[in-house]
Design an enzyme around this catalytic site. Structure first.
Site, PDB file in Angstrom:
ATOM      1  N   GLY D   9       0.839  -1.201   0.000  1.00 29.30           N
ATOM      2  CA  GLY D   9       0.000   0.000   0.000  1.00 29.30           C
ATOM      3  C   GLY D   9       0.867   1.242   0.000  1.00 29.30           C
ATOM      4  O   GLY D   9       1.378   1.632   1.037  1.00 29.30           O
ATOM      5  N   GLY D  11      -0.055   4.415  -0.662  1.00 30.36           N
ATOM      6  CA  GLY D  11      -0.778   5.681  -0.574  1.00 30.36           C
ATOM      7  C   GLY D  11       0.063   6.670   0.211  1.00 30.36           C
ATOM      8  O   GLY D  11       1.278   6.512   0.324  1.00 30.36           O
ATOM      9  N   ARG D  91     -13.180   5.608  12.840  1.00 33.21           N
ATOM     10  CA  ARG D  91     -12.322   4.790  11.985  1.00 33.21           C
ATOM     11  C   ARG D  91     -12.986   3.469  11.607  1.00 33.21           C
ATOM     12  O   ARG D  91     -12.608   2.832  10.641  1.00 33.21           O
ATOM     13  CB  ARG D  91     -10.981   4.527  12.670  1.00 33.21           C
ATOM     14  CG  ARG D  91     -10.104   5.767  12.765  1.00 33.21           C
ATOM     15  CD  ARG D  91      -8.764   5.433  13.360  1.00 33.21           C
ATOM     16  NE  ARG D  91      -7.919   6.622  13.516  1.00 33.21           N
ATOM     17  CZ  ARG D  91      -7.967   7.446  14.570  1.00 33.21           C
ATOM     18  NH1 ARG D  91      -8.828   7.210  15.551  1.00 33.21           N
ATOM     19  NH2 ARG D  91      -7.169   8.493  14.637  1.00 33.21           N
ATOM     20  N   ASN D 123      -6.648   1.196   9.245  1.00 35.49           N
ATOM     21  CA  ASN D 123      -7.737   1.440  10.190  1.00 35.49           C
ATOM     22  C   ASN D 123      -8.954   0.583   9.869  1.00 35.49           C
ATOM     23  O   ASN D 123      -9.229   0.344   8.707  1.00 35.49           O
ATOM     24  CB  ASN D 123      -8.126   2.918  10.168  1.00 35.49           C
ATOM     25  CG  ASN D 123      -7.126   3.742  10.930  1.00 35.49           C
ATOM     26  OD1 ASN D 123      -6.650   3.336  11.976  1.00 35.49           O
ATOM     27  ND2 ASN D 123      -6.781   4.904  10.382  1.00 35.49           N
ATOM     28  N   HIS D 178      -7.149   2.411  18.837  1.00 36.09           N
ATOM     29  CA  HIS D 178      -6.772   3.556  18.003  1.00 36.09           C
ATOM     30  C   HIS D 178      -8.070   4.045  17.375  1.00 36.09           C
ATOM     31  O   HIS D 178      -8.358   3.794  16.207  1.00 36.09           O
ATOM     32  CB  HIS D 178      -5.753   3.130  16.940  1.00 36.09           C
ATOM     33  CG  HIS D 178      -5.333   4.254  16.036  1.00 36.09           C
ATOM     34  ND1 HIS D 178      -4.778   5.424  16.496  1.00 36.09           N
ATOM     35  CD2 HIS D 178      -5.395   4.399  14.682  1.00 36.09           C
ATOM     36  CE1 HIS D 178      -4.507   6.225  15.470  1.00 36.09           C
ATOM     37  NE2 HIS D 178      -4.879   5.628  14.366  1.00 36.09           N
TER      38      HIS D 178
END
Lengths: 305, 305, 305, 305
Positions: D9, D11, D91, D123, D178
């Site tokens: 990933g 991003g 999230r 997340n 989180h």
């Protein structure tokens, strides 16, 4: 423009500070001063020979006190011989030798117009720092000694080894003299966020023994290599970055404590003016007494200077 | 997992390599070995005392040859005394002393199962590197000497000072022995992308004088500080990163040249196998002759080993 | 005291410069300015959230032009959208958009009393740099564009991949516009110290094809991620360090060339005053003509501004 | 040989991790994988274009899961869109989206033979980490989520600003998810070595308000730049170094807690096996209840997966 450092005394400690600043790319300009000009020139040359292999190219000059006028950080590292009274581990034995050096250096620093932050690594650290502050007549905050910043690092290492963790997991402080009267304020020490005193009790760990190891850490290094250099230089460089960044980072180090009318090691907040503030962590009576005693030791020795 | 380095010989050069690796956060694991165990332990302790003030926490162990079995990079830096024949600047004078050290070390390295890349900084560098390669019986590419990587850095510094530029603006190479028979291949040297020979002529710069300064650069440092450490350590660390990254970075260094049946300094491509390839830059006859002569000097001296 | 940087425009390029300065510990103080105040505040916050995990603590402030008065290095990176005419790869298409931004920014910089070195990454880079220099009325040396410093890095990457070596083994320069009229001065390019032209001939490598890959490198990145950021930011940061160190490092970049009465990319010496000197490497007539042509392109476009 | 990282990933978070590793010289080898191959290729190219301007040359490869077999550290950072339910700061709203991604990725990681340490930033972080651990069937310690390591950094920043000090002067931890059910364990928090609760009372500082600022710190960044990247990437990189060095550094992060049969954020000791040990700091009943509640939230949500 940029970061300008100077180092007076390029023995093992001073030269290692210079190498650390250059190899990490921290310095933009670096002034090396030593009473032995050939030594200063050799260190300059050795560092310059490295430039073709480094990412950056700090300017490195030697022997010119006038460069201090716009220097940000001045390390005073002359005469760290650690040699005179090794058996007793007594840094005061260096005093007779180092104060003569300082008496020569201080007026030159004053005359240069230096108005940055002075970080002293000489021994006896607390007394020399105080002497430098008085003679150069800089604001008190701007002259500090590495003092117990190194002793605290050693305490963190000793405790960390006992618990098999990173020294950075160990918080808390060594207070007092960078010398025999220093002490670990165990009331402040935590390992992995847990108070060390009950932890040690539960595991039959002798904290007095650990304190002794921390206190004598420098002599252990000294007896094997003849001097200490890497940890003290790393501590000095770390303090300098907190000044340059105006970081307000808490570090134990040697600075003037009005209560004791003496330089002595305790936690302070390091920023662009040096020690911006002292932090008074409430200590148990026994530790307070040790601190008063250690400060008294420094004050008395200083009076003989 | 991670980067594992070992250093045999923690005198000034070896200890400085260790400090550079630790202070820059390059090493994940570091093995220090010295015939003087107290010295190794003191350096370990001094580096560990710095850990609380560093961002990372490399593992530092001492005196265990068995750790070499999975070490990526082994620096051999024992016995860089540079002291026996200082007046003449003759590194061969160290040979009698250093070959005894190497005869002791080599079998232990071999027995450890070490199969990484060995970077040698000992003097006489070319001969010691060749001896180590032969005795340890590693593939030739995996044993290299810092050799003219340092001499080239000194040449870059000397030329750069003449033209008031960054040494990194100076390209080109010193060839041959890391010793008296080395030479600057001026045909390869450019400053700011311009051939140095006509530039020097136009400005009445004496290249022979510059070459002499470059060649004697180590002795200049030595005469002022008693040893050299920062530039050589920086060169050794730089080579090690090219190996770890498999960078295929061109560096002049000492490796086996079939044409001369000898180790000798010339540009090579540094990658995960050490010197992956030698680069033959066409040289004028005069420079070719100097290279052949320098290689012959090394070969002959090596034969007496 | 220390290193003070400012960035106007915290889009992808500006924010990446900020992150690089903070993550490497290069900055002591950092000012972020953006026409979108929420964006500036978000980048400030994201960087500050990282501080607890970094070794240092640079000061990060936003939106205050008055801070430029004592800023050492100012990056101007507003409006690097690279989006208007992607198909044609035409950076001039951004001009209409970016000159409006610059017309707004330049007077504010001038009024701030900024007198450090300005490094421009905006497109069309050469024209914007020239405009900034004219409007802010700084000495010409103190305003430079990253220009062909990035294009040269791409050329080094493309050539290096062809020869399976580190891009740092490739020397030589891209000249001219940071745009379509740029060209690789193959006469200056060496791989592993060897002229690339005969090397390419011997291996049937098409240099025109490599040049095309280098020129379109930015569009290749852009087409995959929508912008370019890492290489351009790395180039900008590298130039800034050469200024802070007064390194006299040779870097191709965009600066004013009297001969062409225009900003245009060619090698220069980077020091504390920015581009301290231009380096005129003698080029074959064909390359000279390309440079004149590229400069003319920039000059003409600039005239329409 | 050396340090081998992979990132699934690329991003904003993944690419920033890659840039940090490359720009600091941390990585020797780096594998980038993304479902959008063009994006992976563009990031690779942008990083490679920087190589000529960096000190080192890490190998950067893309899209090859088989490279994971000998990868030391795998960051899983796919799908951090933070976008679905921004208003509520939830999230979990990402869960529906991200679990599909993870269902695709997990078997490929398993099949690759990866046996290093996996650091997850996706997340909802706790649930995704748990899912990855279960599906890949790595030992529990080897899969961890950045979780409250970032939240704790934000708490340190918020508290530090209140007291005008370096966030590193603030010790103590955020526990739990989180996400929304996280909480600051104020009983563990000290500023400058002093308990924050009495300090805050004495100064009329509202800790609940500070906690709210810390919890919503990510959304504050997100609302200004559309995503978060620098702090989360810095946290992930910091964890990876603790693994590579086998540092035994205490960091709050998300890992499996048997007591709650769930992943949840609490302090742990990070070493070569990932989370080597959980640290149970005695908490007041109220905080213990909050932790149990937060773990229950995660466990319940995970059950719906």
């Amino acid at each position: 423009m940029g970061r300008k450092y100077a180092i007076i005394g390029v023995g093992h400690v001073g030269a290692t500070i210079a190498f650390a600043l250059v190899t990490k790319g921290d310095a933009d300009e670096l002034i090396l001063i030593d009473k032995n000009e050939k030594k200063a020139r050799a260190e300059q040359l050795d560092l310059k020979d490295a430039t073709a292999r480094l990412e950056t190219r700090p300017k490195i000059k030697i022997q010119d006190y006038s460069e201090l006028a716009d220097t940000d950080i001045l390390f005073v590292t002359a005469g760290n011989i650690h040699a005179l009274d090794h058996a007793s581990g007594n840094r005061w034995a260096e005093f007779e030798y180092t104060r003569e050096i300082v008496k020569d250096i201080a007026p030159k620093i004053k005359e240069s117009g230096f108005h940055g932050v002075l970080i002293d690594t000489m021994n006896p650290c607390d007394a020399i720092s105080q002497y430098l502050q008085k003679e150069i007549d800089l604001p008190g905050s701007q002259v500090l000694g590495t003092g117990t910043f190194l002793d605290t690092a050693r305490m963190q290492r000793v405790v960390a080894e006992q618990f098999d963790v990173d020294p950075k997991n160990v918080t808390g402080f060594v207070y007092g003299e960078h010398g025999e009267s220093q002490f670990v304020a165990w009331s402040t020490v935590k390992v992995n966020g847990l108070d060390v005193i009950p932890l040690a009790e539960a595991r039959n760990i002798n904290l007095t023994e650990l304190e002794s190891q921390a206190r004598s850490g420098g002599w252990a290094v000294h007896s094997g290599k003849g001097y200490t250099s890497y940890a003290i230089a790393t501590c000095a460089v770390k303090l300098s970055r907190a000044v340059l960044d105006d970081a307000h980072l808490m570090c134990p180090c040697s600075s003037y404590n009005k209560k004791y009318d003496s330089y002595v090691g305790q936690p302070g907040i390091i920023g662009k003016n040096g020690v911006e503030e002292l932090i008074d962590i409430p200590l148990p009576d026994e530790e307070e007494a040790k601190l008063a005693n250690s400060a008294a030791t420094i004050r008395e020795k200083f009076a003989t200077m």
